[in-house]
Design a protein around this motif. Structure first.
Motif, PDB file in Angstrom:
ATOM      1  N   ASN A 114      -4.249  -5.281   6.325  1.00 17.03           N
ATOM      2  CA  ASN A 114      -2.994  -6.036   6.377  1.00 17.03           C
ATOM      3  C   ASN A 114      -2.708  -6.596   7.766  1.00 17.03           C
ATOM      4  OD1 ASN A 114      -2.478  -5.468   3.680  1.00 17.03           O
ATOM      5  ND2 ASN A 114      -1.358  -3.598   4.154  1.00 17.03           N
ATOM      6  N   ASN A 115      -3.150  -5.896   8.820  1.00 21.38           N
ATOM      7  CA  ASN A 115      -2.740  -6.260  10.184  1.00 21.38           C
ATOM      8  C   ASN A 115      -3.896  -6.462  11.161  1.00 21.38           C
ATOM      9  OD1 ASN A 115       0.100  -5.989   9.615  1.00 21.38           O
ATOM     10  ND2 ASN A 115      -0.192  -3.771   9.657  1.00 21.38           N
ATOM     11  N   HIS A 116      -5.134  -6.365  10.696  1.00 25.04           N
ATOM     12  CA  HIS A 116      -6.256  -6.435  11.618  1.00 25.04           C
ATOM     13  C   HIS A 116      -7.329  -7.410  11.129  1.00 25.04           C
ATOM     14  CE1 HIS A 116      -4.409  -2.478  12.415  1.00 25.04           C
ATOM     15  NE2 HIS A 116      -4.792  -2.679  13.655  1.00 25.04           N
ATOM     16  N   ILE A 160      -9.119  -4.732  -4.980  1.00 25.12           N
ATOM     17  CA  ILE A 160      -7.846  -4.390  -4.361  1.00 25.12           C
ATOM     18  C   ILE A 160      -6.840  -5.519  -4.573  1.00 25.12           C
ATOM     19  CG2 ILE A 160      -6.748  -3.649  -2.216  1.00 25.12           C
ATOM     20  CD1 ILE A 160      -8.925  -1.766  -3.351  1.00 25.12           C
ATOM     21  N   VAL A 161      -5.637  -5.156  -5.025  1.00 22.88           N
ATOM     22  CA  VAL A 161      -4.688  -6.204  -5.405  1.00 22.88           C
ATOM     23  C   VAL A 161      -3.366  -6.183  -4.645  1.00 22.88           C
ATOM     24  CG1 VAL A 161      -5.618  -6.422  -7.720  1.00 22.88           C
ATOM     25  CG2 VAL A 161      -3.784  -4.795  -7.293  1.00 22.88           C
ATOM     26  N   ASN A 162      -3.131  -5.170  -3.817  1.00 23.41           N
ATOM     27  CA  ASN A 162      -1.856  -5.168  -3.106  1.00 23.41           C
ATOM     28  C   ASN A 162      -2.008  -4.627  -1.690  1.00 23.41           C
ATOM     29  OD1 ASN A 162      -1.843  -2.330  -3.205  1.00 23.41           O
ATOM     30  ND2 ASN A 162      -0.684  -2.310  -5.119  1.00 23.41           N
ATOM     31  N   LYS A 163      -0.943  -4.727  -0.911  1.00 20.25           N
ATOM     32  CA  LYS A 163      -1.002  -4.362   0.504  1.00 20.25           C
ATOM     33  C   LYS A 163      -1.154  -2.865   0.730  1.00 20.25           C
ATOM     34  CE  LYS A 163       1.421  -8.350   2.380  1.00 20.25           C
ATOM     35  NZ  LYS A 163       2.548  -8.822   3.223  1.00 20.25           N
ATOM     36  N   ASN A 164      -0.906  -2.078  -0.301  1.00 20.39           N
ATOM     37  CA  ASN A 164      -1.089  -0.636  -0.178  1.00 20.39           C
ATOM     38  C   ASN A 164      -2.542  -0.217  -0.380  1.00 20.39           C
ATOM     39  OD1 ASN A 164       1.618   0.002   0.351  1.00 20.39           O
ATOM     40  ND2 ASN A 164       2.118  -0.090  -1.838  1.00 20.39           N
ATOM     41  N   GLY A 165      -3.400  -1.182  -0.700  1.00 22.67           N
ATOM     42  CA  GLY A 165      -4.810  -0.866  -0.886  1.00 22.67           C
ATOM     43  C   GLY A 165      -5.128  -0.318  -2.261  1.00 22.67           C
TER      44      GLY A 165
END
Length: 216
Positions: free
Chosen positions: A65-67, A189-194
């Protein structure tokens, strides 16, 4: 006796690593899988008198998400497209696993900052290679590239969407086909939570993706 206790402690601790994640791009990931080689590189804190070669992992399944990854190809890096879930317990039986925290531009060790990056590194004082297929638990596809349908006012498809689909969708299909042939579990993977698609929906999506390989 003390040496024996320390040895037993190392053996015990070496089996408490848990799942680790290695993030990469589709292109690099396919090469890693096909060659069965995840290669180390010399890291920033390496010195002539104390060389350090490492392969980076993380415990953070939301790392993407951030890298970015792929800084060896571009100074800006690239969005992670692929994740290998690795058996850290098994890996630690052969390789030294070492915690490492990379501090970003603030220069402060603050975990809540986006640039903070906590890693687990497999380390050595000389170059080494991990036979990744021995330790991999699943291949996780992080990005869904859909065939572009929307056209702009000129009647053309969005250039970025069309380019990404044409370049990356076939490589994604090759990765999935390779994993299937090696009986490696696949996650989409379909969402930001992995989190991944439910199995029923996943099977259908995987089949659609594999149509690239079959030329349909």
């Amino acid at each position: 006796m003390i040496r024996l206790v320390n040895l037993l402690k190392e053996i015990t601790e070496g089996k408490q690593v848990g799942d680790l994640y290695h993030y990469t791009t589709f292109e690099s990931g396919l090469k890693i899988l096909q060659s069965n080689q995840l290669k180390s590189g010399e890291v920033d804190d390496s010195t002539k008198t104390k060389p350090i070669f490492a392969i980076s992992f993380t415990r953070d399944k939301r790392f993407h998400n951030n890298h970015n990854v792929g800084f060896d190809v571009s100074s800006f890096g690239q969005r992670p497209q692929l994740r290998f879930t690795v058996d850290g317990n098994k890996l630690s039986n052969k390789y030294k696993i070492q915690p490492y925290a990379q501090i970003g531009g603030s220069g402060r060790f603050e975990k809540e900052r986006e640039e903070f990056e906590a890693e687990e590194r497999a380390v050595s004082n000389k170059p080494f290679t991990i036979s990744i297929l021995t330790y991999i638990k699943s291949v996780d596809i992080l990005v869904e590239y859909k065939k572009p349908h929307k056209k702009d006012l000129s009647g053309e498809y969005d250039f970025d969407e069309e380019y990404d689909y044409r370049i990356f969708a076939p490589i994604r299909a090759e990765i999935i086909k390779f994993a299937q042939d090696k009986n490696i579990p696949i996650n989409l993977i379909v969402n930001k939570n992995g989190d991944s698609w439910p199995d029923k929906a996943k099977d259908t999506l995987i089949q659609k993706i594999l149509n690239w390989v079959k030329g349909k």
